[in-house]
Design an enzyme around this catalytic site. Structure first.
Site, short mmCIF file in Angstrom:
data_model
loop_
_atom_site.label_atom_id
_atom_site.label_comp_id
_atom_site.label_asym_id
_atom_site.label_seq_id
_atom_site.Cartn_x
_atom_site.Cartn_y
_atom_site.Cartn_z
N ARG A 1 0.85 -1.21 0.00
CA ARG A 1 0.00 0.00 0.00
C ARG A 1 0.87 1.25 0.00
O ARG A 1 0.57 2.22 -0.68
CB ARG A 1 -0.93 -0.01 1.21
CG ARG A 1 -2.03 -1.04 1.13
CD ARG A 1 -3.04 -0.89 2.25
NE ARG A 1 -3.85 0.32 2.08
CZ ARG A 1 -4.69 0.78 3.00
NH1 ARG A 1 -4.81 0.15 4.16
NH2 ARG A 1 -5.41 1.87 2.76
N CYS B 1 -1.37 6.20 8.84
CA CYS B 1 -1.66 4.90 8.25
C CYS B 1 -2.77 5.12 7.22
O CYS B 1 -2.80 6.15 6.55
CB CYS B 1 -2.06 3.90 9.33
SG CYS B 1 -3.46 4.44 10.35
#
Length: 280
Positions: free
Chosen positions: A175, A233
């Site tokens: 990611r 995050c």
């Protein structure tokens, strides 16, 4: 209160005459709902607290899991039986990151007597310790939430931290690199951010790594104590485990949480996005 407590320590506290408030915060991005797991069995006395509705505000411009409204959080903590100055223990059934969100949020709200159960529900169950389906009825309390007791970054602050300090991206490497983005509309990372996957904070047994191991890991990532540190995050949840890991590692000053995280950053078309494995 130390930020971690092992199952043996929690069992001893629960057997005392004045047990801690225990929060079950089990949650999974793709289900099943944590409330179902709680109903099937939980640590005796534990109160279920939902991440989406209690430990975060409504999704929107601030991201998928923005910080909750302080008054709403105060109502949640009061109904859960959280008392001012009295110990709280939070647990999940994964890698401790959701429990770390509860830990961070209570610290942010001004409640310092809080710890994460090391190893979570799995570690508790592995020792053949008691579980129950009985739902407790906590006595409501008068705890007051005083927000702002932990440092928070906005979008501009996150960009500045990446330029002038160390901004740690807690997401999985794929990611971070922009190779896979299952949730948010753009893939990649904040320019200058360093990948620090939250999954590396714990071992194969689900227990948190030793302070020495964590300190070595963060040193390799450029955390030296000479520059400001921030963490983000996908939505501001697993980054809380970075803050907890830095606390365990003895990093000194509290690192700042970019609460909106990638889910806020990537929605702004004026914000640059970097792909690949380098900070950029």
């Amino acid at each position: 209160m130390h930020p971690l407590i092992d199952p043996e320590g929690l069992a001893a506290m629960l057997a005392s005459g004045d047990p801690p408030t225990v929060l079950d915060v089990r949650w999974r991005m793709s289900g099943p709902p944590g409330a179902e797991s709680y109903a099937e069995g939980h640590i005796p006395g534990a109160v279920f607290v939902d991440l989406d509705t209690a430990l975060a505000g409504r999704p929107g411009a601030g991201g998928r899991h923005p910080l909750p409204d302080p008054e709403r959080l105060q109502r949640t903590l009061r109904s859960a039986g959280v008392r001012s100055g009295h110990p709280v223990v939070a647990y999940d059934d994964a890698d401790g990151s959701v429990a770390a969100r509860a830990w961070w949020l209570l610290r942010w709200a001004g409640h310092r007597a809080v710890a994460v159960l090391d190893g979570g529900y799995a570690a508790w169950s592995a020792g053949n310790r008691p579980v129950t389906t009985t739902v407790p009825e906590p006595v409501p309390t008068g705890i007051k939430v005083t927000p702002g007791r932990m440092p928070v970054l906005d979008t501009d602050g996150a960009a500045r931290c990446a330029r002038e300090g160390v901004l740690l991206d807690a997401r999985a490497p794929e990611r971070y690199a922009g190779e896979h983005e299952p949730v948010d509309p753009r893939a990649g990372h904040i320019p200058g951010a360093v990948n620090a996957p939250f999954a590396d904070h714990t071992g194969a047994d689900g227990r948190w790594r030793s302070p020495a191991e964590l300190a070595e890991r963060f040193a390799e990532l450029g955390v030296t104590g000479d520059a400001p540190v921030g963490a983000y995050c996908g939505s501001g949840v697993t980054a809380c485990s970075v803050v907890l890991a830095l606390e365990l590692a003895g990093a000194g000053e509290w690192p700042a949480l970019y609460a909106g995280s990638w889910s806020q950053w990537c929605r702004d078309p004026l914000r640059e996005v970097i792909t690949g494995t380098q900070p950029g």
